[in-house]
Scaffold this motif. Structure first.
Motif, PDB file in Angstrom:
ATOM      1  N   PRO A 146       0.832  -1.207   0.000  1.00 55.47           N
ATOM      2  CA  PRO A 146       0.000   0.000   0.000  1.00 55.47           C
ATOM      3  C   PRO A 146       0.869   1.260   0.000  1.00 55.47           C
ATOM      4  CG  PRO A 146       0.045  -0.987   2.182  1.00 55.47           C
ATOM      5  CD  PRO A 146       0.817  -1.902   1.272  1.00 55.47           C
ATOM      6  N   LEU A 147       0.830   1.994  -1.111  1.00 55.13           N
ATOM      7  CA  LEU A 147       1.579   3.231  -1.247  1.00 55.13           C
ATOM      8  C   LEU A 147       0.662   4.319  -1.753  1.00 55.13           C
ATOM      9  CD1 LEU A 147       4.768   1.945  -3.117  1.00 55.13           C
ATOM     10  CD2 LEU A 147       4.552   2.405  -0.692  1.00 55.13           C
ATOM     11  N   LYS A 148       0.917   5.536  -1.352  1.00 54.22           N
ATOM     12  CA  LYS A 148       0.201   6.684  -1.884  1.00 54.22           C
ATOM     13  C   LYS A 148       1.177   7.402  -2.811  1.00 54.22           C
ATOM     14  CE  LYS A 148      -2.347  10.792  -0.584  1.00 54.22           C
ATOM     15  NZ  LYS A 148      -2.684  11.697   0.502  1.00 54.22           N
ATOM     16  N   LEU A 149       1.065   7.136  -4.124  1.00 50.30           N
ATOM     17  CA  LEU A 149       1.997   7.696  -5.093  1.00 50.30           C
ATOM     18  C   LEU A 149       1.642   9.137  -5.417  1.00 50.30           C
ATOM     19  CD1 LEU A 149       2.244   4.690  -7.579  1.00 50.30           C
ATOM     20  CD2 LEU A 149       3.908   5.376  -5.860  1.00 50.30           C
ATOM     21  N   PRO A 150       2.649   9.974  -5.725  1.00 49.21           N
ATOM     22  CA  PRO A 150       2.348  11.337  -6.152  1.00 49.21           C
ATOM     23  C   PRO A 150       1.631  11.310  -7.497  1.00 49.21           C
ATOM     24  CG  PRO A 150       4.694  10.886  -6.322  1.00 49.21           C
ATOM     25  CD  PRO A 150       4.063   9.693  -5.676  1.00 49.21           C
ATOM     26  N   GLN A 151       0.855  12.352  -7.790  1.00 52.02           N
ATOM     27  CA  GLN A 151       0.086  12.390  -9.024  1.00 52.02           C
ATOM     28  C   GLN A 151       0.733  13.327 -10.039  1.00 52.02           C
ATOM     29  OE1 GLN A 151      -3.972  13.303  -8.147  1.00 52.02           O
ATOM     30  NE2 GLN A 151      -4.317  11.386  -7.085  1.00 52.02           N
ATOM     31  N   THR A 152       0.788  12.881 -11.300  1.00 53.86           N
ATOM     32  CA  THR A 152       1.318  13.683 -12.401  1.00 53.86           C
ATOM     33  C   THR A 152       0.564  13.342 -13.668  1.00 53.86           C
ATOM     34  OG1 THR A 152       2.948  12.031 -13.041  1.00 53.86           O
ATOM     35  CG2 THR A 152       3.682  13.680 -11.452  1.00 53.86           C
ATOM     36  N   ASN A 153       0.748  14.166 -14.682  1.00 55.64           N
ATOM     37  CA  ASN A 153       0.274  13.802 -16.018  1.00 55.64           C
ATOM     38  C   ASN A 153       1.328  12.867 -16.569  1.00 55.64           C
ATOM     39  OD1 ASN A 153      -1.948  15.507 -15.855  1.00 55.64           O
ATOM     40  ND2 ASN A 153      -0.761  17.252 -16.560  1.00 55.64           N
ATOM     41  N   ALA A 154       0.917  11.700 -17.050  1.00 53.68           N
ATOM     42  CA  ALA A 154       1.898  10.681 -17.416  1.00 53.68           C
ATOM     43  C   ALA A 154       1.628  10.124 -18.803  1.00 53.68           C
ATOM     44  CB  ALA A 154       1.876   9.558 -16.386  1.00 53.68           C
ATOM     45  N   VAL A 155       2.626   9.421 -19.301  1.00 53.47           N
ATOM     46  CA  VAL A 155       2.570   8.791 -20.608  1.00 53.47           C
ATOM     47  C   VAL A 155       2.551   7.282 -20.417  1.00 53.47           C
ATOM     48  CG1 VAL A 155       3.801   8.545 -22.787  1.00 53.47           C
ATOM     49  CG2 VAL A 155       3.890  10.704 -21.544  1.00 53.47           C
ATOM     50  N   ALA A 156       1.836   6.572 -21.267  1.00 49.01           N
ATOM     51  CA  ALA A 156       1.781   5.111 -21.176  1.00 49.01           C
ATOM     52  C   ALA A 156       3.157   4.520 -21.473  1.00 49.01           C
ATOM     53  CB  ALA A 156       0.755   4.561 -22.150  1.00 49.01           C
ATOM     54  N   PRO A 157       3.535   3.457 -20.765  1.00 51.47           N
ATOM     55  CA  PRO A 157       4.851   2.847 -20.985  1.00 51.47           C
ATOM     56  C   PRO A 157       4.906   2.075 -22.300  1.00 51.47           C
ATOM     57  CG  PRO A 157       3.604   1.551 -19.438  1.00 51.47           C
ATOM     58  CD  PRO A 157       2.774   2.776 -19.728  1.00 51.47           C
ATOM     59  N   PRO A 158       6.079   1.994 -22.933  1.00 54.61           N
ATOM     60  CA  PRO A 158       6.207   1.181 -24.142  1.00 54.61           C
ATOM     61  C   PRO A 158       6.171  -0.304 -23.782  1.00 54.61           C
ATOM     62  CG  PRO A 158       8.327   2.054 -23.498  1.00 54.61           C
ATOM     63  CD  PRO A 158       7.307   2.667 -22.575  1.00 54.61           C
ATOM     64  N   ASP A 159       5.853  -1.146 -24.768  1.00 51.65           N
ATOM     65  CA  ASP A 159       5.825  -2.592 -24.539  1.00 51.65           C
ATOM     66  C   ASP A 159       7.248  -3.107 -24.353  1.00 51.65           C
ATOM     67  OD1 ASP A 159       3.109  -2.667 -24.745  1.00 51.65           O
ATOM     68  OD2 ASP A 159       3.097  -3.185 -26.870  1.00 51.65           O
ATOM     69  N   GLN A 160       7.494  -3.749 -23.217  1.00 53.19           N
ATOM     70  CA  GLN A 160       8.809  -4.297 -22.896  1.00 53.19           C
ATOM     71  C   GLN A 160       8.600  -5.542 -22.042  1.00 53.19           C
ATOM     72  OE1 GLN A 160      10.830  -1.220 -20.763  1.00 53.19           O
ATOM     73  NE2 GLN A 160      11.247  -0.014 -22.580  1.00 53.19           N
ATOM     74  N   ALA A 161       9.710  -6.223 -21.745  1.00 58.44           N
ATOM     75  CA  ALA A 161       9.649  -7.353 -20.815  1.00 58.44           C
ATOM     76  C   ALA A 161       9.204  -6.824 -19.450  1.00 58.44           C
ATOM     77  CB  ALA A 161      11.012  -8.005 -20.706  1.00 58.44           C
ATOM     78  N   LYS A 162       8.569  -7.681 -18.676  1.00 58.35           N
ATOM     79  CA  LYS A 162       8.069  -7.268 -17.363  1.00 58.35           C
ATOM     80  C   LYS A 162       9.221  -6.755 -16.499  1.00 58.35           C
ATOM     81  CE  LYS A 162       5.304  -8.732 -13.494  1.00 58.35           C
ATOM     82  NZ  LYS A 162       5.833  -9.253 -12.298  1.00 58.35           N
ATOM     83  N   PRO A 163       9.160  -5.488 -16.084  1.00 54.07           N
ATOM     84  CA  PRO A 163      10.254  -4.933 -15.276  1.00 54.07           C
ATOM     85  C   PRO A 163      10.188  -5.414 -13.825  1.00 54.07           C
ATOM     86  CG  PRO A 163       8.540  -3.304 -15.560  1.00 54.07           C
ATOM     87  CD  PRO A 163       8.131  -4.514 -16.373  1.00 54.07           C
ATOM     88  N   LEU A 164      11.310  -5.294 -13.148  1.00 56.60           N
ATOM     89  CA  LEU A 164      11.341  -5.523 -11.707  1.00 56.60           C
ATOM     90  C   LEU A 164      10.671  -4.325 -11.049  1.00 56.60           C
ATOM     91  CD1 LEU A 164      15.070  -6.577 -11.373  1.00 56.60           C
ATOM     92  CD2 LEU A 164      13.104  -8.078 -11.155  1.00 56.60           C
ATOM     93  N   VAL A 165      10.004  -4.533  -9.943  1.00 56.66           N
ATOM     94  CA  VAL A 165       9.352  -3.437  -9.232  1.00 56.66           C
ATOM     95  C   VAL A 165       9.985  -3.313  -7.853  1.00 56.66           C
ATOM     96  CG1 VAL A 165       7.189  -2.528  -8.323  1.00 56.66           C
ATOM     97  CG2 VAL A 165       7.191  -3.802 -10.471  1.00 56.66           C
ATOM     98  N   VAL A 166      10.667  -2.191  -7.627  1.00 58.70           N
ATOM     99  CA  VAL A 166      11.249  -1.884  -6.323  1.00 58.70           C
ATOM    100  C   VAL A 166      10.347  -0.840  -5.676  1.00 58.70           C
ATOM    101  CG1 VAL A 166      13.237  -0.935  -5.099  1.00 58.70           C
ATOM    102  CG2 VAL A 166      13.591  -2.391  -7.102  1.00 58.70           C
ATOM    103  N   SER A 167       9.864  -1.119  -4.472  1.00 59.19           N
ATOM    104  CA  SER A 167       8.961  -0.212  -3.768  1.00 59.19           C
ATOM    105  C   SER A 167       9.584   0.242  -2.459  1.00 59.19           C
ATOM    106  CB  SER A 167       7.625  -0.904  -3.470  1.00 59.19           C
ATOM    107  OG  SER A 167       7.017  -1.349  -4.651  1.00 59.19           O
ATOM    108  N   VAL A 168       9.241   1.481  -2.072  1.00 57.03           N
ATOM    109  CA  VAL A 168       9.644   2.024  -0.781  1.00 57.03           C
ATOM    110  C   VAL A 168       8.366   2.537  -0.122  1.00 57.03           C
ATOM    111  CG1 VAL A 168      11.159   3.623   0.439  1.00 57.03           C
ATOM    112  CG2 VAL A 168      11.820   2.792  -1.826  1.00 57.03           C
ATOM    113  N   ASP A 169       7.976   1.929   1.005  1.00 66.73           N
ATOM    114  CA  ASP A 169       6.745   2.375   1.658  1.00 66.73           C
ATOM    115  C   ASP A 169       7.019   3.604   2.521  1.00 66.73           C
ATOM    116  OD1 ASP A 169       7.887   1.409   4.017  1.00 66.73           O
ATOM    117  OD2 ASP A 169       6.464  -0.237   4.274  1.00 66.73           O
ATOM    118  N   LYS A 170       5.962   4.157   3.137  1.00 65.24           N
ATOM    119  CA  LYS A 170       6.132   5.414   3.867  1.00 65.24           C
ATOM    120  C   LYS A 170       7.005   5.281   5.108  1.00 65.24           C
ATOM    121  CE  LYS A 170       1.662   5.131   6.192  1.00 65.24           C
ATOM    122  NZ  LYS A 170       0.376   5.800   6.360  1.00 65.24           N
TER     123      LYS A 170
END
Length: 112
Positions: free
Chosen positions: A20-44
């Motif tokens: 559970p993270l509360k990410l900051p909000q921005t106007n964003a662009v869709a990601p290009p098609d690629q291999a599934k990336p690793l996801v590194v998370s830092v909680d509050k």
């Protein structure tokens, strides 16, 4: 270090992540098609996760390094709670860079 400062702001479905993270909000662009990336998370609280597995910063670095050696084209998505101390995010970025990763995306939520 300057390479890490140039990051892609992307939006991705977060339904598969259980951290559970509360990410900051921005106007964003869709990601290009690629291999599934690793996801590194830092909680509050400043805890680190690789996908959904809690790890120390050193363990995250070792796992990212191992994944990079298996697939050098694989990227990393860095997700950090908007209330986390910036030093924790900077430490994660440094460990990712030292692992040899050149594709780093910092995740945000889309506005609206």
């Amino acid at each position: 270090m300057l390479v890490l400062l140039v990051v892609f702001i992307v939006t991705a479905p977060l339904l598969t992540n259980a951290i559970p993270l509360k990410l900051p909000q921005t106007n964003a662009v869709a990601p290009p098609d690629q291999a599934k990336p690793l996801v590194v998370s830092v909680d509050k609280q400043g805890n680190y996760f690789l996908d959904t597995e809690p790890l120390s910063l050193e363990e995250v670095g070792a796992r990212v390094r191992e994944a990079h050696s298996q697939d050098p084209a694989r990227g990393v998505q860095l997700r950090a709670d908007e209330n986390v101390v910036y030093a924790k995010v900077a430490q994660a970025m440094a460990v990712i860079q030292q692992s040899g990763i050149t594709r780093l995306a910092v995740m945000t939520d889309a506005k609206g």
